[in-house]
Design a protein around this motif. Structure first.
Motif, PDB file in Angstrom:
ATOM      1  N   CYS A 116      58.117  61.711  59.694  1.00 34.87           N
ATOM      2  CA  CYS A 116      59.381  61.443  59.196  1.00 34.87           C
ATOM      3  C   CYS A 116      61.199  61.500  60.045  1.00 34.87           C
ATOM      4  CB  CYS A 116      59.689  62.076  58.239  1.00 34.87           C
ATOM      5  SG  CYS A 116      61.715  61.856  56.979  1.00 34.87           S
ATOM      6  N   GLN A 141      59.328  66.680  52.698  1.00 35.99           N
ATOM      7  CA  GLN A 141      60.935  67.627  53.043  1.00 35.99           C
ATOM      8  C   GLN A 141      61.929  66.508  51.986  1.00 35.99           C
ATOM      9  OE1 GLN A 141      62.592  69.005  56.267  1.00 35.99           O
ATOM     10  NE2 GLN A 141      60.618  69.467  57.151  1.00 35.99           N
ATOM     11  N   CYS A 142      61.871  64.808  52.991  1.00 35.22           N
ATOM     12  CA  CYS A 142      62.712  64.223  51.703  1.00 35.22           C
ATOM     13  C   CYS A 142      61.890  63.884  49.661  1.00 35.22           C
ATOM     14  CB  CYS A 142      62.878  62.584  52.215  1.00 35.22           C
ATOM     15  SG  CYS A 142      63.018  63.803  54.132  1.00 35.22           S
ATOM     16  N   CYS A 150      56.474  62.241  52.739  1.00 40.19           N
ATOM     17  CA  CYS A 150      57.527  63.483  53.266  1.00 40.19           C
ATOM     18  C   CYS A 150      58.199  64.293  52.179  1.00 40.19           C
ATOM     19  CB  CYS A 150      58.888  62.866  54.107  1.00 40.19           C
ATOM     20  SG  CYS A 150      59.974  63.771  54.751  1.00 40.19           S
ATOM     21  N   CYS A 200      63.303  62.547  59.208  1.00 38.38           N
ATOM     22  CA  CYS A 200      64.325  63.767  58.325  1.00 38.38           C
ATOM     23  C   CYS A 200      63.792  64.895  59.859  1.00 38.38           C
ATOM     24  CB  CYS A 200      63.794  64.161  57.593  1.00 38.38           C
ATOM     25  SG  CYS A 200      62.558  65.021  56.843  1.00 38.38           S
TER      26      CYS A 200
END
Ligand code: ZN
Length: 926
Positions: A421, A181-182, A179, A423
């Motif tokens: 994900c 973003q993470c 991911c 998130c």
């Protein structure tokens, strides 16, 4: 006698149970069961409830059977999901806020603290514990821990030191789910959607297009010889990008993905798909081919461009056929290259025509593609001019040739989408470097696990094949993360151990969790755990005696007897834990069994917190009572079946418990009379005890409830009906109730504690001795007599319904002895349809001619209809039907309000009397 007050019963049982289930090693035989510990990032729903209640029923059963039972619980707080959640809450993401405030009912002041990830798991682990208590789970709470406790981290460090030393953890570059973003690899637990998606390795075939390449991804590089064209989606915008310094034309999505897979990617310009249509590309192995338009081309699948092999790919064949039907590109025809038995020269054409496929939208297309693919892979051979190799081999040789000589590259992609994900961000395949991997691909490790699996008890047995498949198919597992909560890798502390990798042998940690807390975590060196778990003494541990109690506690409880978990964890957790046990522990400490659960539905739809389709466990307990929730969950399905929670059905369960309570309470006022019926009731009870016990031994909790609740209730209904003249029953009812309360105690412990107390039982029912069968109470003749009576009453009732008129009298005609002889011959005959031959061997019967033939036919039907055990009992018991009916004459007359006569069928001239059969008298109503 108390009133039925669930709330009050719950309160008093909970206070009596406060420390009751704390188990220590003793001279009893042990039973140690564990359930996958929860990840407390939200409130528990009724699906979670079943996950813990079924094992609780089993724990309570074995405790009453006299075992020392350990049922521990802990909380898994490792990983990144809560980090994502707390970020979303900090950003005031409305979806996250609404989930936590409205669905999970987190108070505003607590929610405000959720910007700190640890606060989330701390809050929900407290909540979980509270609700688990309310459900009556018989857990030893002294052993509770969380996976970020310092002592637990020391334990995990010890485990990983061993894995590392045995070369089960190695560093490498592998494709993983990632991911951006993470900035983290994501495991199954981190996914909102797409946890079934697999990473597939494609070969990119590089077609020359001017000064650039157009790559197409394929699993079948050998089919390059049959490429007739490429497909491009005219409605999609493509890009020209410099990939590692060379220009490629790919979809926008593909450019982004390639950037995560070890390529430097720089987008130069946008190219509308429509401008590529009718242009030509070339490849040394197939020459020059045109680019054709096709709307089915998904820009988000691999490179976003597809090569067409209409001779062997049904999709390509149909797409080309559609164009031909419009009169377009008729000069392009399929180019076959593989010979496969069962198909003509153009296998895709054969498959499509055989299946009668009309167009590309046909839902059977995927299956058809798979069919041709499998046939060619297993039995296909390339034409001689292409090397003549079997497809199985050619796929690899051509793939390697492509990479060596023809600029091909590897591209990884998911086999299904979307993959999202927790998130909320999109998950990609990324090649991670410097990542640590558990070498689940190691054949030797696999073989050890497979060998141990063979020794394990698996419930239900069907899951064995799935475990075997998983062991076989498991690949290396990215086991570390940069972000999240958890334990750092001891030899490379920049990395954290991810959740599915720090939860594999904690069942061993439970055995010492309450005692190890007394030690300073800093002193818990690997030598300490070597001694506790492996019995290894070392100079590094001079004062090992301090850990003797822990060592003996471990030895008492380990290995665990059964692990309970849901079936979606077979492909990861349940199999991982076997790998780790095999790697760390000696043979005698390896797990003994597993019970795999079905999934939960809510009103017919899959339960899912993220979709809001859940019913919170605490709300259920508040609304219906803990025992109702327990009994409903147990009664709705066997553990391995899927179950469906429906509020309207749950209320009727509550009424059943109340009925049970009333019956048991009333039994206490019963007299001391003892009749044959009382003996009958107690005789029947013995079988219910036996079957409830057997069912629970086999984890058939639903079947156990059927026996322990409904079957006994059914007997009582008949008992009361037969006792119509006397309001109260005999003391048999009291004896029965003492047994009944204990049989139901594992399922509805709150109600049963109260009743056990009211009955004057000793101590808690949770520890009362489990009922055993009393051979002396079994009276087969009585059971048979009541069975005959009950069936006859039911027959009379159904006849009454049919004839719909007032009757003045009922006559029961009992079958003569020669018919009993026929019944016996038919029931004993191997093939009942040939029984007539047996019967006709008997001269006396033969002489009766048609009468015998008719009776034999009727007996065949009757024997088929009766339960086999009943047939056996009839054969063994030879009941005196006349005496039975005469004994119940008054009951029958009271029951139907008319005179009832009992007669031998042969002594009557009534036409209907001739139809009397053994155990099925003829009934005449006038
Ligand atoms: Zn993410």
């Amino acid at each position: 006698m108390s009133a039925f007050d669930m709330r009050q019963m719950e309160e008093s049982a909970l206070s009596a149970w406060e420390h009751a289930f704390e188990s220590d090693p003793s001279d009893k035989e042990k039973f140690y069961l564990t359930v996958a510990y929860p990840y407390p990032s939200g409130a528990m729903h009724v699906g979670h409830g079943r996950t813990y209640i079924v094992p609780d029923v089993i724990a309570r059963f074995w405790r009453m059977r006299g075992r020392e039972v350990l049922y521990p619980m802990a909380f898994h707080v490792t990983g990144a999901p809560v980090v994502g959640i707390s970020k979303r809450i900090a950003k005031k993401d409305p979806k996250a806020i609404s989930l936590y405030r409205d669905l999970y009912k987190v108070p505003e002041d607590v929610l405000a603290q959720f910007v700190e990830p640890l606060a989330i798991v701390q809050h929900f682990s407290q909540e979980y514990q509270r609700v688990m208590r309310e459900c009556g789970l018989s857990i030893d709470w002294r052993r509770r821990f969380t996976t970020v406790d310092p002592t637990y981290s020391k334990f995990i460090e010890w485990q990983w030191k061993h894995l590392h030393e045995k070369d089960h953890v190695l560093k490498g570059a592998h494709p993983v789910r990632y991911c951006p973003q993470c900035e983290n690899p994501v495991g199954d637990h981190d996914l909102l959607e797409g946890d079934k998606a697999e990473i597939i390795k494609f070969v990119l075939i590089m077609f020359r297009y001017g000064d650039a390449f157009i790559p197409t991804a394929t699993l079948r590089p050998e089919t390059i010889y049959g490429v007739t064209n490429l497909w491009v989606n005219p409605d999609v915008t493509y890009v020209k990008a410099m990939v590692d310094g060379t220009p490629w034309v790919v979809s926008i999505e593909a450019a982004e993905k390639l950037g995560l897979q070890d390529h430097s990617v720089e987008v130069v310009e946008k190219i509308p798909g429509s401008t590529l249509v009718n242009k030509c590309v070339s490849h040394p192995l197939c020459g020059e081919v045109p680019i054709l338009p096709a709307s089915f081309v998904d820009p988000d699948m691999a490179s976003g461009m597809v090569m067409s092999v209409p001779a062997h790919a049904p999709f390509d064949y149909i797409a080309l056929r559609d164009l031909h039907e419009k009169g377009e590109y008729t000069h392009i025809t399929p180019v076959p290259l593989i010979k496969v038995p069962g198909y003509g020269t153009v296998p895709a054409k054969d498959a499509v025509e055989r299946a009668g496929i009309r167009n590309q939208q046909d839902t059977r297309m995927d299956a058809l593609t798979q069919e041709v693919y499998s046939a060619e892979f297993s039995h296909g051979k390339l034409f001689e001019q292409y090397g003549g190799e079997p497809v199985r081999q050619a796929r690899d040789t051509v793939g390697e040739l492509m990479i060596e000589r023809y600029d091909s590259k590897v591209m990884y992609e998911f086999d299904s989408s979307p993959v999202i994900c927790r998130c909320g961000g999109r998950v990609y395949v990324k090649i991670l470097h410097d990542q640590w991997f558990l070498q689940y691909s190691d054949p030797e490790w696999k073989a050890q696990v497979a060998a141990h699996l063979g020794d394990m008890e698996l419930v239900p047995p069907e899951v064995r094949a799935e475990f075997e498949r998983t062991i076989d198919w498991l690949k290396d597992w990215a086991c570390t993360r940069k972000v999240g909560l958890g334990t750092r890798l001891p030899w490379d502390p920049a990395w954290l151990i991810e959740p599915l990798s720090d939860s594999t042998i904690y069942m061993a940690y439970y055995t010492i969790a309450h005692r190890i807390r007394e030690f300073d975590p800093q002193t818990l060196t690997p030598e300490v755990f070597d001694y506790i778990f492996l019995g290894k003494e070392s100079p590094g541990l001079p004062d090992r005696e301090r850990f003797d109690t822990l060592r003996s506690e471990f030895l008492f409880w380990y290995p665990y007897d059964f692990r309970f978990s849901a079936k979606d964890l077979i492909s990861n957790h349940l199999t991982f834990q076997l790998f780790h046990h095999v790697a760390i522990f000696p043979r005698e400490c390896l797990p003994r069994g597993m019970v795999v659960f079905g999934m939960g539905l809510l009103n017919g739809a899959k339960m899912s917190s993220s979709k809001g389709n859940v019913f919170l466990l605490e709300d259920a307990v508040q609304e219906f009572g803990a025992d109702t929730v327990r009994m409903f969950l147990i009664g709705s399905a066997e553990p391995w079946q899927d179950f469906d929670w429906r509020n309207e059905l749950v209320s009727s369960t509550r009424k059943q418990i109340e009925r049970f309570f009333t019956t048991v309470s009333e039994s206490m006022a019963q007299g001391n009379r003892e009749s044959e019926l009382d003996r009958w009731l107690l005789s029947r009870l013995q079988a219910h005890i036996g079957r409830t016990t057997e069912s629970l031994e086999r984890f058939q909790t639903r079947q156990a409830l059927q026996e322990a609740f409904f079957a006994i209730e059914y007997d009582l209904k008949w008992y009361r009906r037969r006792l119509r003249d006397t309001i109260s029953g005999g003391n048999a009812l009291r004896d029965l109730c003492s047994v009944w309360v204990r049989l139901l105690a594992p399922v509805i412990p709150f109600t049963c504690e109260q009743l056990w107390n009211d009955l004057g039982g000793e101590g808690l029912v949770s520890f009362a001795p489990w009922p055993t069968q009393d051979e002396n109470s079994i009276a087969p003749d009585l059971e048979l007599a009541e069975e005959l009576l009950l069936r006859t009453v039911e027959d009379i009732e159904s006849i009454k319904k049919i004839i719909q008129m007032e009757t003045a009298s009922i006559t029961i005609y009992v079958a003569p002895d020669w018919k009993r002889k026929i019944f016996r011959l038919v029931a004993g005959s191997e093939d009942r349809n040939l029984a007539i031959k047996e019967v006709m061997k008997d001269q006396e019967l033969k002489s009766r001619g048609k009468e015998t033939a008719d009776t034999t036919r009727a007996c065949v039907t009757l024997v088929h209809r009766l339960p086999p055990q009943l047939v056996e009992r009839i054969l063994a018991g030879a009941p005196d039907e006349i005496a039975i009916f005469k004994g119940a004459q008054k009951f029958l007359e009271d029951e139907f309000g008319v005179p009832v006569m009992i007669a031998l069928a042969e002594e009557s001239g009534h036409a209907k009397a001739a139809s009397a059969l053994p155990f099925k008298p003829a009934i005449v109503m006038e």
